[in-house]
Design a protein around this motif. Structure first.
Motif, PDB file in Angstrom:
ATOM      1  N   MET A 125      -0.895  12.491 -12.096  1.00 36.64           N
ATOM      2  CA  MET A 125      -0.662  11.037 -11.982  1.00 36.64           C
ATOM      3  C   MET A 125      -0.909  10.359 -13.311  1.00 36.64           C
ATOM      4  SD  MET A 125      -2.214   9.670  -8.413  1.00 36.64           S
ATOM      5  CE  MET A 125      -2.837  10.987  -7.361  1.00 36.64           C
ATOM      6  N   GLY A 126      -0.064   9.449 -13.709  1.00 37.33           N
ATOM      7  CA  GLY A 126      -0.247   8.709 -14.950  1.00 37.33           C
ATOM      8  C   GLY A 126      -1.392   7.715 -14.814  1.00 37.33           C
ATOM      9  N   VAL A 127      -1.863   7.248 -15.938  1.00 40.62           N
ATOM     10  CA  VAL A 127      -2.907   6.226 -15.914  1.00 40.62           C
ATOM     11  C   VAL A 127      -2.221   4.864 -15.824  1.00 40.62           C
ATOM     12  CG1 VAL A 127      -4.796   5.185 -17.193  1.00 40.62           C
ATOM     13  CG2 VAL A 127      -4.432   7.659 -17.277  1.00 40.62           C
ATOM     14  N   ALA A 128      -2.616   4.077 -14.840  1.00 44.06           N
ATOM     15  CA  ALA A 128      -1.972   2.776 -14.669  1.00 44.06           C
ATOM     16  C   ALA A 128      -2.463   1.802 -15.732  1.00 44.06           C
ATOM     17  CB  ALA A 128      -2.287   2.224 -13.285  1.00 44.06           C
ATOM     18  N   ALA A 129      -1.565   0.975 -16.230  1.00 45.82           N
ATOM     19  CA  ALA A 129      -1.962  -0.059 -17.173  1.00 45.82           C
ATOM     20  C   ALA A 129      -2.783  -1.113 -16.439  1.00 45.82           C
ATOM     21  CB  ALA A 129      -0.712  -0.692 -17.778  1.00 45.82           C
ATOM     22  N   TYR A 169       3.428   4.719  -2.124  1.00 46.92           N
ATOM     23  CA  TYR A 169       2.750   5.984  -2.433  1.00 46.92           C
ATOM     24  C   TYR A 169       2.360   6.044  -3.911  1.00 46.92           C
ATOM     25  CZ  TYR A 169       4.044   7.910   2.105  1.00 46.92           C
ATOM     26  OH  TYR A 169       4.149   8.147   3.450  1.00 46.92           O
ATOM     27  N   GLY A 170       2.498   4.898  -4.624  1.00 42.52           N
ATOM     28  CA  GLY A 170       2.461   4.970  -6.076  1.00 42.52           C
ATOM     29  C   GLY A 170       1.238   4.437  -6.764  1.00 42.52           C
ATOM     30  N   GLY A 171       0.356   3.809  -6.060  1.00 44.44           N
ATOM     31  CA  GLY A 171      -0.883   3.419  -6.704  1.00 44.44           C
ATOM     32  C   GLY A 171      -0.908   2.042  -7.339  1.00 44.44           C
ATOM     33  N   LEU A 172       0.128   1.199  -7.082  1.00 44.04           N
ATOM     34  CA  LEU A 172       0.117  -0.134  -7.678  1.00 44.04           C
ATOM     35  C   LEU A 172      -0.451  -1.144  -6.677  1.00 44.04           C
ATOM     36  CD1 LEU A 172       3.566  -0.094  -9.486  1.00 44.04           C
ATOM     37  CD2 LEU A 172       1.301   0.295 -10.458  1.00 44.04           C
ATOM     38  N   PHE A 214       2.246   5.440   5.284  1.00 47.50           N
ATOM     39  CA  PHE A 214       1.755   6.744   5.741  1.00 47.50           C
ATOM     40  C   PHE A 214       0.880   6.576   6.985  1.00 47.50           C
ATOM     41  CE2 PHE A 214      -1.321  10.356   5.346  1.00 47.50           C
ATOM     42  CZ  PHE A 214      -0.408  11.404   5.415  1.00 47.50           C
ATOM     43  N   ARG A 215      -0.066   5.656   6.892  1.00 45.60           N
ATOM     44  CA  ARG A 215      -0.975   5.449   8.025  1.00 45.60           C
ATOM     45  C   ARG A 215      -0.247   4.935   9.260  1.00 45.60           C
ATOM     46  NH1 ARG A 215      -4.519   4.311   3.796  1.00 45.60           N
ATOM     47  NH2 ARG A 215      -3.518   2.288   3.529  1.00 45.60           N
ATOM     48  N   GLU A 216       0.837   4.159   9.055  1.00 45.31           N
ATOM     49  CA  GLU A 216       1.563   3.600  10.202  1.00 45.31           C
ATOM     50  C   GLU A 216       2.634   4.555  10.742  1.00 45.31           C
ATOM     51  OE1 GLU A 216       2.940  -0.141   8.692  1.00 45.31           O
ATOM     52  OE2 GLU A 216       0.905  -0.951   8.542  1.00 45.31           O
ATOM     53  N   GLY A 217       2.698   5.754  10.151  1.00 47.46           N
ATOM     54  CA  GLY A 217       3.671   6.736  10.634  1.00 47.46           C
ATOM     55  C   GLY A 217       5.098   6.377  10.293  1.00 47.46           C
ATOM     56  N   LYS A 218       5.289   5.541   9.257  1.00 44.58           N
ATOM     57  CA  LYS A 218       6.646   5.147   8.880  1.00 44.58           C
ATOM     58  C   LYS A 218       7.293   6.248   8.048  1.00 44.58           C
ATOM     59  CE  LYS A 218       6.478   0.143   8.942  1.00 44.58           C
ATOM     60  NZ  LYS A 218       6.037  -1.002   8.156  1.00 44.58           N
ATOM     61  N   ILE A 219       8.508   6.615   8.449  1.00 39.10           N
ATOM     62  CA  ILE A 219       9.257   7.611   7.694  1.00 39.10           C
ATOM     63  C   ILE A 219      10.106   6.849   6.677  1.00 39.10           C
ATOM     64  CG2 ILE A 219      10.790   9.606   7.878  1.00 39.10           C
ATOM     65  CD1 ILE A 219       8.509   9.930   9.796  1.00 39.10           C
ATOM     66  N   THR A 220       9.762   6.951   5.396  1.00 37.17           N
ATOM     67  CA  THR A 220      10.542   6.276   4.359  1.00 37.17           C
ATOM     68  C   THR A 220      11.241   7.328   3.502  1.00 37.17           C
ATOM     69  OG1 THR A 220       8.626   6.195   2.904  1.00 37.17           O
ATOM     70  CG2 THR A 220       8.977   4.291   4.346  1.00 37.17           C
ATOM     71  N   LEU A 221      12.069   6.866   2.565  1.00 38.14           N
ATOM     72  CA  LEU A 221      12.890   7.810   1.827  1.00 38.14           C
ATOM     73  C   LEU A 221      12.075   8.891   1.088  1.00 38.14           C
ATOM     74  CD1 LEU A 221      15.719   8.720   1.195  1.00 38.14           C
ATOM     75  CD2 LEU A 221      15.798   7.120  -0.721  1.00 38.14           C
ATOM     76  N   PRO A 222      10.971   8.540   0.420  1.00 40.38           N
ATOM     77  CA  PRO A 222      10.220   9.614  -0.244  1.00 40.38           C
ATOM     78  C   PRO A 222       9.825  10.739   0.728  1.00 40.38           C
ATOM     79  CG  PRO A 222       9.381   7.466  -0.927  1.00 40.38           C
ATOM     80  CD  PRO A 222      10.377   7.205   0.164  1.00 40.38           C
ATOM     81  N   VAL A 223       9.445  10.357   1.921  1.00 44.91           N
ATOM     82  CA  VAL A 223       9.024  11.352   2.913  1.00 44.91           C
ATOM     83  C   VAL A 223      10.221  12.167   3.412  1.00 44.91           C
ATOM     84  CG1 VAL A 223       8.032  11.654   5.210  1.00 44.91           C
ATOM     85  CG2 VAL A 223       7.015   9.997   3.615  1.00 44.91           C
ATOM     86  N   ALA A 234      -0.367  14.073   0.788  1.00 49.77           N
ATOM     87  CA  ALA A 234       1.004  13.567   0.914  1.00 49.77           C
ATOM     88  C   ALA A 234       1.562  13.240  -0.467  1.00 49.77           C
ATOM     89  CB  ALA A 234       1.024  12.327   1.821  1.00 49.77           C
ATOM     90  N   ILE A 235       0.774  12.556  -1.270  1.00 51.01           N
ATOM     91  CA  ILE A 235       1.234  12.174  -2.612  1.00 51.01           C
ATOM     92  C   ILE A 235       1.504  13.422  -3.455  1.00 51.01           C
ATOM     93  CG2 ILE A 235       0.510  11.033  -4.760  1.00 51.01           C
ATOM     94  CD1 ILE A 235      -0.874   8.906  -2.956  1.00 51.01           C
ATOM     95  N   ARG A 236       0.634  14.454  -3.311  1.00 49.45           N
ATOM     96  CA  ARG A 236       0.884  15.703  -4.033  1.00 49.45           C
ATOM     97  C   ARG A 236       2.221  16.327  -3.635  1.00 49.45           C
ATOM     98  NH1 ARG A 236      -4.723  16.475  -3.846  1.00 49.45           N
ATOM     99  NH2 ARG A 236      -4.620  17.399  -1.774  1.00 49.45           N
ATOM    100  N   LEU A 237       2.489  16.342  -2.330  1.00 55.61           N
ATOM    101  CA  LEU A 237       3.758  16.938  -1.868  1.00 55.61           C
ATOM    102  C   LEU A 237       4.958  16.129  -2.352  1.00 55.61           C
ATOM    103  CD1 LEU A 237       2.878  18.013   1.805  1.00 55.61           C
ATOM    104  CD2 LEU A 237       2.820  19.378  -0.301  1.00 55.61           C
TER     105      LEU A 237
END
Lengths: 340, 340
Positions: B1-5, B232-235, B247-256, B288-291
């Motif tokens: 993961m990159g370091v966020a500004a 899933y990105g940390g912002l 993820f917690r709400e069980g929503k299937i989005t494009l990344p998944v 999940a983020i790792r996958l």
């Protein structure tokens, strides 16, 4: 408490005396309304028509769309716009019921499990929103901006009335005027709008528009007050919901406002415990009904309903179309007679 | 993961690069839109403006009403209708957020407690309904039946999209096409409508109306896909909600969808347990983020967003008004650059 007549007999008596002329008058139009309703609940998302149809097909009286057809007929309207406006009114009503059941946490509706018990709160909220959108689409197709204004205004006022009801719930300081403001919003506004759009699409003068609106508004208030009385009155099967729902949900309705106003301090303590604190024990509903009867609160509520009913009948004076006026007058009797 | 500004720096960089030309272009109009919004949340029922203002004043970008003003300007519109339509669009959006939070059981919205956490689910549903009613009232005042048709249609399609999302939630068989259909409904339909009504009130030809709609639709899809990546990105602070909500709400989005499609059987078992069965343990979000990263799912989602962004830019080709086209092009970059 009097002995209730067997249900079938009572229903037959009521319906012969009241709503039949209206049903007969609008029957051809209602066939088209029902066809429009069925076609407009369609969606590629299967859950949408499932939920919408569960409620729409559950045997509501469709009084509001019948009123739209009747007031259009009252004004000699001969186009097709009344059918779509009537379907819009029914969709708005259905959306309101779906949302109300979520707001109130109701388990039953029209004698069946509420949609939210089968598909969840989320789906009930969203399908209500879908029906509202479909309602406005149909209004646009009719093309009357004035009818759109009236029904959009009703949508906002209904929601305001429901929020007001949340605000007065669990508050025994609610006055009769407070409560009647809630009723005008949550119930009567849609009756008023359903009746007002008839003369509007028939392009009748403002006075007739106002008269039809008055008829609907007064009829709507009468309708709600009778409902409130019935909620303590034991006509369970007729209402399709359990007696005492309002009591269990902490709703302050006119019978309660009256009984509280007239009650001794120990009685007031009872109402505060049950409705403000929400601590309800076995036997409390029966005690509530005893207190309502002791102060004649049910009778006083029905007397109020009859006064609004008389105002509704009076509002029909400007209209010369006798068969429709007769049918609409009989509806008032039907609505106020439900509690007897 | 990159370091966020650091947040402030990142915000400044993003805003210099993208949305500023739009903000500047519509600033005078947005002042009037904001005044209309404030005046139209008013109600004698105190809870209504309290709840509406809690959300409306919580620092949303007001991107959608800005788009309405900009597409009206794009077509040389010089009347006042754009302001009320823009306010209507924002009310529709706010109503959707109030209802969504109830549907999703969300606790936070824009970094504050969701209205439902402060006033309850019922009041959130009802105030959403009130705002929808007010939105339609304003549209009627503008008087364009075609704009009304477009926005009423959007209201129904948004609700359908949300119901579809409920239906695909917890279902790992959701395909990319299924998910994009959800996105077009729940998010892009309002962007499309917000952009389409500009040329409509400017009475421009159907081709320009269709082009503005295409711009909005593609921008809206890009916007949602970037949001999905950000979830899933940390912002976190930038979004005003916690990472991992979907993820917690069980929503299937494009990344998944992408990670599941590309994943090995043990990875698929992980997704099914977490999102279909809803059994989420400590560390599962990190897993999940790792996958997602292993299969480049975030990058692939953002690549898709860029493709929709390019289509949005392309849709602006027919319009000669250079400053507005420039501002709308920059918005596309702003939307797609949010994830970097």
């Amino acid at each position: 408490m009097g002995v209730a007549a067997p249900l079938d007999e009572r229903k037959a008596a009521v319906s012969a005396s009241g709503i039949d002329p209206l049903i007969e008058l609008v029957a051809p139009g209602m066939e088209r309304v029902n066809a429009v309703i069925l076609s407009r609940v369609g969606s590629d998302v299967a859950m949408v028509p499932e939920i919408a149809t569960h409620l729409i097909a559950s045997g509501g009286k469709r009084l509001r769309p019948m009123l739209t057809l009747a007031t259009a007929a009252l004004c000699g309207y001969s186009g097709e716009g009344d059918v779509k406006l009537a379907a819009s009114v029914e969709f708005m009503h259905t959306a309101t019921l779906l949302h109300d059941d979520v707001v109130d946490g109701s388990e039953m509706r029209r004698g069946k499990l509420a949609a939210r018990m089968l598909w969840g709160n989320g789906a009930s909220v969203l399908v209500g929103d879908f029906l509202l959108g479909q309602a406005f689409k149909m209004m646009v197709e009719v093309g009357s901006l004035e009818a759109l204004r009236i029904l959009a205004d009703a949508a906002a006022v209904i929601a305001e009335g429901e929020v007001m009801q949340l605000a007065v719930a669990k508050n025994m300081a609610t006055s009769e005027d407070d409560y009647l403001a809630v009723v005008r919003g949550k119930t009567a506004a849609l009756f008023a709008a359903a009746c007002e759009v008839g003369p509007v699409i028939a392009a009748r003068p403002a006075a007739e528009q106002a008269a039809a609106r008055d008829y609907g508004m007064n009829l709507g208030v009468a309708f709600q007050l009778v409902d409130d009385a019935l909620d303590y009155g034991g006509l369970e099967a007729d209402l399709g919901k359990k007696v005492g729902d309002d009591f269990r949900e902490g709703k302050i309705t006119l019978p309660v406002v009256i009984a509280y106003r007239e009650g001794a301090e120990d009685e007031r303590a009872f109402w505060r415990r049950a409705l403000e604190d929400g601590r309800i024990d076995d036997g409390d509903l029966e005690q509530a009904i005893r207190l309502l009867r002791r102060h004649g609160a049910i009778e006083a509520t029905l007397e109020q309903a009859r006064r609004y009913g008389a105002a509704a009948r009076g509002a029909l004076a400007p209209f010369p179309n006798r068969p429709v006026v007769h049918a609409l007058t009989e509806v008032v009797d039907f609505v106020t007679a439900r509690a007897h």
